[in-house]
Design a protein around this motif. Structure first.
Motif, PDB file in Angstrom:
ATOM      1  N   HIS A  27       0.841  -1.189   0.000  1.00 52.00           N
ATOM      2  CA  HIS A  27       0.000   0.000   0.000  1.00 52.00           C
ATOM      3  C   HIS A  27       0.881   1.245   0.000  1.00 52.00           C
ATOM      4  O   HIS A  27       1.826   1.356   0.775  1.00 52.00           O
ATOM      5  CB  HIS A  27      -0.918   0.010   1.221  1.00 52.00           C
ATOM      6  CG  HIS A  27      -1.769  -1.221   1.342  1.00 52.00           C
ATOM      7  ND1 HIS A  27      -2.791  -1.519   0.470  1.00 52.00           N
ATOM      8  CD2 HIS A  27      -1.721  -2.250   2.224  1.00 52.00           C
ATOM      9  CE1 HIS A  27      -3.347  -2.658   0.813  1.00 52.00           C
ATOM     10  NE2 HIS A  27      -2.711  -3.135   1.872  1.00 52.00           N
ATOM     11  N   SER A  86      -2.471   4.986   2.024  1.00 49.35           N
ATOM     12  CA  SER A  86      -3.561   4.530   1.162  1.00 49.35           C
ATOM     13  C   SER A  86      -3.865   3.065   1.427  1.00 49.35           C
ATOM     14  O   SER A  86      -2.998   2.302   1.860  1.00 49.35           O
ATOM     15  CB  SER A  86      -3.198   4.725  -0.311  1.00 49.35           C
ATOM     16  OG  SER A  86      -2.117   3.875  -0.676  1.00 49.35           O
ATOM     17  N   HIS A  87      -5.099   2.685   1.187  1.00 44.87           N
ATOM     18  CA  HIS A  87      -5.498   1.288   1.338  1.00 44.87           C
ATOM     19  C   HIS A  87      -6.660   1.023   0.381  1.00 44.87           C
ATOM     20  O   HIS A  87      -7.649   1.749   0.384  1.00 44.87           O
ATOM     21  CB  HIS A  87      -5.914   0.975   2.771  1.00 44.87           C
ATOM     22  CG  HIS A  87      -5.844  -0.484   3.109  1.00 44.87           C
ATOM     23  ND1 HIS A  87      -6.728  -1.414   2.590  1.00 44.87           N
ATOM     24  CD2 HIS A  87      -4.992  -1.179   3.896  1.00 44.87           C
ATOM     25  CE1 HIS A  87      -6.428  -2.602   3.051  1.00 44.87           C
ATOM     26  NE2 HIS A  87      -5.363  -2.497   3.841  1.00 44.87           N
ATOM     27  N   GLN A  88      -6.520  -0.022  -0.428  1.00 39.55           N
ATOM     28  CA  GLN A  88      -7.528  -0.324  -1.440  1.00 39.55           C
ATOM     29  C   GLN A  88      -8.837  -0.791  -0.839  1.00 39.55           C
ATOM     30  O   GLN A  88      -9.926  -0.487  -1.347  1.00 39.55           O
ATOM     31  CB  GLN A  88      -6.988  -1.400  -2.395  1.00 39.55           C
ATOM     32  CG  GLN A  88      -7.934  -1.750  -3.529  1.00 39.55           C
ATOM     33  CD  GLN A  88      -7.318  -2.770  -4.477  1.00 39.55           C
ATOM     34  OE1 GLN A  88      -6.155  -3.145  -4.348  1.00 39.55           O
ATOM     35  NE2 GLN A  88      -8.108  -3.216  -5.440  1.00 39.55           N
ATOM     36  N   SER A 136      -8.478   4.957   3.818  1.00 39.04           N
ATOM     37  CA  SER A 136      -7.153   5.565   3.841  1.00 39.04           C
ATOM     38  C   SER A 136      -7.051   6.495   5.045  1.00 39.04           C
ATOM     39  O   SER A 136      -8.052   7.031   5.517  1.00 39.04           O
ATOM     40  CB  SER A 136      -6.898   6.341   2.549  1.00 39.04           C
ATOM     41  OG  SER A 136      -6.880   5.466   1.435  1.00 39.04           O
TER      42      SER A 136
END
Length: 322
Positions: A282, A306-308, A312
């Motif tokens: 990430h 960030s994180h999918q 975030s």
């Protein structure tokens, strides 16, 4: 030769402790997740590649050996929120030198989650159906705390080693739990530009006991990495690149991007720094004001993680040296 003996002895201790923990009983993978959320926006902006860099108040968290590099007292505060303020994460770290070869530190990590819904069936003796639905029985808060007591010593011009003892308290509604853990680490300077770091966390496995009737267990984790510093020709400034890899005792098949951290920092002068990196796949980004106006002994750092799949996060930390 003396430096080599110190290095060999400490490395052997760390690896033997971690291997013992890794080969013990199976651990609960997520019991210590709140301890993996990071400390200090500088490290987080660089993808948490801090095991070889740690030389400030956050060393208690990343690598206690870094406390041996302390030359002044320092306090670092960090705060962040997620999921519309439902989750609050805070860290406080203090460190100071006690001699030219030794440093100590204390750090507190807190994660709080509010408004957790506890549900139940109208009639628990019957199966779920249109006439037996789920209702909200109560709304509870949960908090996790970890208090680190750390110390480090410089054994030679190149080698530092340190240990952290941490006390964990977990509260969910009316239920409480306590646990104790040990972290150990070392840093080794290899020439003018290279630094190596090794941190063994929860080296004996950390058991968290719930009111005496059940236990969680945090498995050992080994964090190993390096950092490279160099001056940038022509435009000036310092470039710091780093990388580290984690090994989870309870998940030996976890590998690749799931365990790697990569980071870079460009300090263009004594006042401003830009950072970027990757934490377990990430992306991260950060910026730092290294000297605040009117308070030259303070710094302010910002990190974006960030994180999918998850929310975030934005992290802000303030450091004061005195």
């Amino acid at each position: 030769m003396t430096s080599f003996r110190y290095t060999a002895t400490i490395v052997l201790f760390l690896f033997s402790s971690v291997i013992t923990a890794f080969t013990g009983d199976a651990a609960e993978r997520y019991a210590g997740d709140f301890l993996s959320l990071g400390s200090g926006a500088r490290a987080l902006g660089m993808g948490e590649t801090y095991v070889a860099i740690a030389d400030d108040a956050t060393s208690s968290y990343y690598n206690p050996a870094g406390l041996a590099s302390m030359t002044v007292r320092e306090v670092t505060l960090m705060h962040s929120e997620q999921f519309g303020g439902l989750e609050n994460y805070n860290t406080v770290a203090f460190a100071m030198p006690v001699s030219d070869k030794m440093g100590i530190g204390v750090s507190l990590v807190h994660l709080g989650v509010g408004n957790i819904k506890y549900t139940r069936l109208w009639d628990p003796s019957k199966a779920l159906s249109d006439s037996n639905r789920v209702e909200i029985a109560s709304r509870e808060d949960a908090s996790d705390y970890a208090l680190y007591f750390s110390g480090a010593r410089r054994f030679s011009d190149d080698l530092d080693a340190g240990v952290s003892i941490k006390v964990i308290r977990r509260v969910v509604g009316d239920d409480t739990a306590f646990g104790f853990g040990i972290d150990a680490g070392l840093r080794y300077r290899l020439g003018e530009h290279w630094e190596l770091g090794l941190a063994a966390r929860d080296i004996t496995g950390t058991t968290i006991a719930w009111d005496g009737y059940s236990n969680d267990r945090i498995a050992a984790t080994l964090d190993a990495g390096f950092a490279y510093r160099t001056m940038v020709p022509l435009i000036g400034g310092e470039l710091l690149t780093s990388a580290s890899i984690l090994y989870f005792g309870d998940s030996p098949d976890t590998k690749g991007l799931d365990t790697m951290h990569i980071g870079v920092e460009y300090a263009m002068n004594d006042y401003l720094a830009f950072r970027g990196g990757s934490s377990t796949g990430h992306g991260t980004f950060g910026v730092g004001i290294r000297r605040l106006p009117l308070i030259s002994s303070s710094s302010l750092d910002y990190a974006f993680l960030s994180h999918q799949d998850l929310d975030s996060t934005h992290r802000v930390s303030l450091s004061v040296r005195f």
